[in-house]
Motif scaffolding. Structure first.
Motif, short mmCIF file in Angstrom:
data_model
loop_
_atom_site.label_atom_id
_atom_site.label_comp_id
_atom_site.label_asym_id
_atom_site.label_seq_id
_atom_site.Cartn_x
_atom_site.Cartn_y
_atom_site.Cartn_z
N ALA A 1 2.50 1.74 -3.43
CA ALA A 1 1.56 2.25 -4.43
C ALA A 1 1.21 3.71 -4.17
N ASP A 2 0.93 4.04 -2.92
CA ASP A 2 0.55 5.41 -2.58
C ASP A 2 1.70 6.38 -2.82
N PHE A 3 2.91 5.97 -2.44
CA PHE A 3 4.08 6.83 -2.62
C PHE A 3 4.35 7.07 -4.10
N LYS B 1 2.23 6.93 -6.58
CA LYS B 1 1.19 7.78 -7.15
C LYS B 1 1.38 9.23 -6.75
N ALA B 2 1.63 9.47 -5.46
CA ALA B 2 1.77 10.83 -4.97
C ALA B 2 2.99 11.53 -5.54
N GLU C 1 0.82 -1.20 0.00
CA GLU C 1 0.00 0.00 0.00
C GLU C 1 0.86 1.26 0.00
N ARG C 2 1.91 1.26 0.81
CA ARG C 2 2.77 2.43 0.87
C ARG C 2 3.52 2.60 -0.46
#
Length: 340
Positions: free
Chosen positions: A50-52, A54-55, A47-48
């Motif tokens: 993917a989120d990192f 994307k951001a 999750e981290r």
């Protein structure tokens, strides 16, 4: 960036090992401002990752090191917790990638030396992310000393105490296996700054520590060290996670003058340096270039075969060896020799 700098450096495709705040807040802007491309980011959490990704507009977020190393990248930047640096760096070197690694290079000296030597054997660039030696204030001090403006340096004093932000108050205060404690986190920066400014190596260290204000167990959250250098110069360092209102400074006192640096142990290109001699006081001119961008330009030139990185793997070995000696001294109460 000047045309000469652009011509003499190589634009690098990076894989980031560690979805960390320093990668997000400091390194990613520096990579992009110096022409680098970020191809991938690795985290232990899907999750981290993917989120990192994307951001930060990074094409690939992954938890698999082989996937990252198998991609189209030239180099890796490692900012994971300290005990992971050695296996991750060795895997990158085996895959033929250049390495920029956060300090401390490892939690033990043998592991750090292994990866530095492995990179040298493979003909790859290995650099330590000691950003402070890229500070304009530190560079001005080094130039003043090299040109003899303070005579023979006799003493140095570093004030690098701060308050550890709550979002960083995890393993740094609780987990010795990850390299917890203020010495490996901050004192190593002091050592590298002094080595760079003075142009000499530490010989021994005597350290006294505090614990219990923030840290648990026997982990130090404050430390004062006396470091003897090869020339006989003695440096005092004050490092802490516990002081909310302290400011940073670095002083060098010689036979013919003193250099007084204020607000200069920081990631921002700020601070002032005053030279005091028999002729009076002079405020030195300081280059305000971003510290990380200067480091990455040197790294790019080194990859292109022109010069060395601003802080090499050997530089990282010296700061780690001194930090480990300070930890040992803090526990034993005895002066400990430093060598690599």
């Amino acid at each position: 960036m000047t045309k000469t700098e652009t011509a003499n450096m190589r634009n690098i495709r990076w894989g980031l090992i560690g979805a960390t705040f320093i990668a997000r807040d400091w390194m990613i802007p520096a990579f992009r401002n110096t022409g680098g491309t970020i191809a991938s980011i690795l985290s232990s959490s899907p999750e981290r990752a993917a989120d990192f990704a994307k951001a930060s507009d990074i094409p690939l977020g992954t938890t698999n090191l082989d996937t990252l190393l198998g991609g189209d990248i030239d180099a890796v930047y490692i900012s994971t917790t300290n005990e992971l640096h050695v296996p991750q760096a060795l895997a990158a070197i085996k895959a033929g990638k250049h390495v920029l690694c956060e300090k401390p290079l490892a939690v033990d000296f043998a592991g750090a030396r292994e990866m530095v030597e492995a990179a040298a054997t493979a003909g790859l660039v290995f650099a330590t992310n000691h950003h402070l030696r890229n500070s304009g204030a530190h560079r001005a001090m080094r130039e003043a000393i090299t040109s003899g403006r303070i005579g023979r340096p006799l003493f140095a004093k570093v004030a690098h105490a701060r308050y550890l932000p709550e979002f960083l108050q995890g393993w740094r205060l609780t987990n010795p296996e990850k390299g917890a404690g203020v010495i490996l986190d901050i004192t190593t920066h002091d050592v590298d700054s002094l080595r760079h400014i003075l142009g000499e190596n530490p010989k021994s260290v005597l350290c006294m520590t505090q614990t219990g204000t923030l840290a648990s167990g026997a982990i130090e959250d404050g430390a004062m060290s006396l470091i003897e250098f090869d020339s006989g110069l003695v440096a005092q360092t004050h490092d802490a996670f516990t002081t909310k209102f302290a400011s940073t400074s670095l002083e060098i006192h010689g036979t013919e003058g003193s250099l007084i640096g204020t607000d200069c142990m920081t990631q921002d290109p700020i601070g002032e340096v005053v030279l005091r001699t028999a002729e009076g006081e002079e405020t030195l001119s300081i280059d305000r270039t971003n510290l990380y961008e200067r480091s990455l330009r040197a790294f790019g030139r080194a990859v292109a075969g022109i010069g060395e990185p601003s802080a090499s793997g050997v530089d990282g070995l010296w700061s780690l060896a001194t930090g480990l000696a300070a930890v040992e001294s803090g526990r034993s109460g005895q002066r400990v020799a430093v060598y690599i």
